[in-house]
Design an enzyme around this catalytic site. Structure first.
Site: not given
Length: 416
Positions: A26, A119-120
């Protein structure tokens, strides 16, 4: 959620990773971190990436800004009051480029990468041990590469299940690495507050607190029938399993970029929002219904507008979090259309993209709560449409305008 002192014995960067194989990577304050990497003079300052208009919301806040109570989804106006010294930056389209580059780094270590947002991602590294190293060694290498190549930090959680790996990364933020050993994973999990479990929001937490539950261990000790009496059968079974770290979902690397869209051509050019607005709402609900049926949620909303002279434009926005709720899609689409529809409209459409598995989105699994509002209303509409036909439930605004101005909607490309 951060690691408290009494949890360090159950999670940390140097504990045993034997039996673990799932990583949750993350990016830390991703949008804000990209802006800081682009302009190092911002380092150490409260950077807030947000819509700057009167209805803008915060997309990301640096950890310096979070100390002032600024967080994602907070209205920009409130963020300015809480942190007047903050550096406010309008979101750009460059984050997608960085995201794709980071995901490419992940795939250098394993082909089993499942992005769940920009974003993860989850990674299954079980097949990489012999060639590359242990899960911890892989996580350290990934973190170093992301920092070296892009100047941003990445927190990684390592565990035996997706659920626990995500909790491990959340507990290790920012810029951390957290391993939850298999031998003590339930001890770690059961010491977390009940809000740590996916699907337990504020209302559900209140109900469980009234039953005397404070942490996940309390939840695990409750039988499923007692739990169902408070949160409903479907939610009870889900929460009962997660409280015991029962999460058999594999990392699914086969996901490709998808979108779901619908559009309508007007019989006569729609002169203003009073005509095309209710249609846009109905299209947004249709897109959301199809997303829910397929198990997707999306973070990108695009509006397509064709004017009377056949000139066609599109306008897009990235949401703070993935959604499968038509009302939320409509709010973003309507703001985009309001700014773009400068002449009578011949065609209007809406698209949901940047799709992720809805089950991986924390808010998705808060089932059985009547307080959830729009999602519950739309789910009821889904059921009614399935039982009585697609025209059984319509928005009041669309019913009021069901006249010769609107042709039968064209089905958009599902992109699936």
């Amino acid at each position: 959620m951060c690691v408290t002192r009494d949890l360090h014995r159950y999670i940390g960067p140097d504990l045993s990773d034997d039996g673990t194989h799932i990583l949750h990577a993350d990016m830390d304050a991703f949008f804000a971190s990209v802006e800081i990497a682009r302009d190092p003079s911002l380092r150490g300052k409260p950077v807030i990436v947000a819509g700057l208009g009167p209805r803008g919301v915060v997309s990301a806040a640096s950890y310096e800004a979070r100390e002032f109570g600024v967080h994602s989804a907070l209205p920009t106006a409130i963020a300015r009051r809480r942190c007047p010294q903050g550096v406010f930056i309008k979101p750009t389209t460059s984050y997608g480029e960085v995201s794709r580059a980071v995901m490419a780094i992940f795939r250098e270590f394993t082909p089993h990468v499942q992005p769940i947002s920009v974003d993860e991602a989850f990674l299954d590294v079980s097949g990489a041990r012999r060639l590359i190293g242990t899960p911890t060694e892989i996580a350290r290498a990934i973190r170093a590469r992301v920092r070296a190549d892009h100047g941003i930090t990445c927190t990684v959680g390592i565990a035996s299940t997706k659920f626990l790996a995500k909790l491990a990364s959340e507990a290790s933020k920012p810029d951390g690495l957290g391993v939850v050993p298999v031998a003590t994973e339930l001890e770690f999990l059961h010491r977390l507050p009940i809000r740590a479990v996916w699907g337990i929001g504020e209302k559900t937490a209140e109900k469980l607190t009234r039953l005397g539950m404070r942490d996940v261990g309390d939840l695990a000790r409750l039988d499923v029938d007692s739990l169902a009496a408070s949160v409903g059968t479907a939610s009870a079974e889900h929460l009962y399993a997660l409280a015991r770290n029962i999460d058999p979902r594999p990392v699914r690397p086969e996901r490709v970029e998808k979108s779901i869209s619908n559009e309508t051509t007007f019989g006569h050019d729609a002169p203003d929002a009073a005509v095309w607005g209710p249609v846009l709402l109905e299209l947004s609900r249709k897109v959301a219904s199809r997303a829910r049926a397929a198990g997707w949620a999306g973070r990108g909303v695009t509006v397509k507008i064709r004017f009377g002279d056949f000139r066609t434009i599109t306008r897009s926005r990235t949401l703070v979090a993935p959604t499968d709720v038509g009302h939320e899609i409509y709010e973003a689409a309507r703001e985009l259309a309001d700014a773009a529809a400068t002449a009578p409209v011949r065609l209007i459409g809406v698209k949901l993209d940047h799709l992720v598995e809805a089950a991986a989105v924390g808010r998705q699994v808060a089932l059985g709560e009547p307080e959830h509002g729009w999602r519950d209303i739309e789910t009821v509409m889904d059921v009614a449409s399935a039982k009585f036909g697609k025209g059984a439930v319509r928005s009041a605004g669309r019913l009021a305008r069901r006249d010769s101005r609107v042709d039968t909607p064209e089905s958009g490309n599902p992109g699936r």
